[in-house]
Scaffold this active site. Sequence first.
Site, mmCIF file in Angstrom:
data_model
loop_
_atom_site.group_PDB
_atom_site.id
_atom_site.type_symbol
_atom_site.label_atom_id
_atom_site.label_comp_id
_atom_site.label_asym_id
_atom_site.label_seq_id
_atom_site.Cartn_x
_atom_site.Cartn_y
_atom_site.Cartn_z
ATOM 1 N N CYS A 157 0.855 -1.199 0.000
ATOM 2 C CA CYS A 157 0.000 0.000 0.000
ATOM 3 C C CYS A 157 0.886 1.242 0.000
ATOM 4 C CB CYS A 157 -0.933 -0.014 1.204
ATOM 5 S SG CYS A 157 -2.128 -1.355 1.191
ATOM 6 N N ASN A 194 0.306 5.322 9.472
ATOM 7 C CA ASN A 194 1.335 5.461 8.446
ATOM 8 C C ASN A 194 2.073 6.795 8.562
ATOM 9 O OD1 ASN A 194 -0.745 3.753 6.055
ATOM 10 N ND2 ASN A 194 1.018 2.926 7.141
ATOM 11 N N HIS A 224 -9.802 6.258 1.288
ATOM 12 C CA HIS A 224 -11.190 5.813 1.405
ATOM 13 C C HIS A 224 -11.614 5.531 2.845
ATOM 14 C CE1 HIS A 224 -8.599 2.270 0.420
ATOM 15 N NE2 HIS A 224 -9.215 1.765 1.480
#
EC number: 2.1.1.45
Length: 282
Positions: A157, A194, A224
């Site tokens: 990701c 993150n 999202h």
Amino acid sequence: MSLADEIFIRMCRDILENGTSTEGEKVRPHWEDGSKAYTIKKFGVVNRYDLSKEFPIMTLRRTALKSATDEMLWIWQRKSNNIKDLNSHIWDEWADKDGSIGKAYGYQMGVKHRYKEGMMDQVDRVIYDLKNNPFSRRIMTNIYVHQDLHEMNLYPCAYSMTFNVTQKKGADRLTLNAVLNQRSQDVLTANNWNVVQYAVLVHMLAQICGMEAGELVHVIADAHIYDRHVPLIKELIERTHYPAPAFYLNPEVKDFYRFTRDDVRVENYVTGEQIKDIPVAI
């Protein structure tokens, strides 16, 4: 209000008010009960955090600094793809019976490549360039390796970091900035996690290279909020917020491979209560 809270609230409101729903689309993620996990999404979200002003950890709810740091070090320092080397259970869903997540994340960071200066992996190449060629515009990592995707239990990701060094007028030390590129992000479960991880990384690399931490720019292609997270997000962004805490990094550590999760801490960290039992799409 801390800058991290302000950015998070603004981003979430923008997604909820102006985002696009994926309901009815053919989506891969699903909930544990087997039903499709739809989202409200925004394309191309860009958030900027000035690490010289405050550490970007949210106060709306607690972000586990040491666990986030441990996972970052698992990838960048230990260069591991085995959850047995990790202190948390975040990756359990994607591990095989031996604990491996395949040729993903830490595996890619540990692959050695040939450079004119010799064989180095991506982390060592970043450190080499920051110390020997700091004004290079080529200091970056990439773990989205197409030839190995079929052997990854989860596609990366957060897949790329680009480092850029500047000389501020009148400053004694250089400033280390970075861009974190992320193809996809579950905003509720992963956004501040993150941000905190890579803020710590920038601080660590700056320290070992004799620099100051500057800006962290976070670029998210698909930011999202999952359908079952919407009420949680709405409650979260209306909470009381608090000033950003002070960040501490052990100043004695001068070698990136000597850092541990215990070398970081935040002081005067006041937060709202944790959200428990968040459903996670898989």
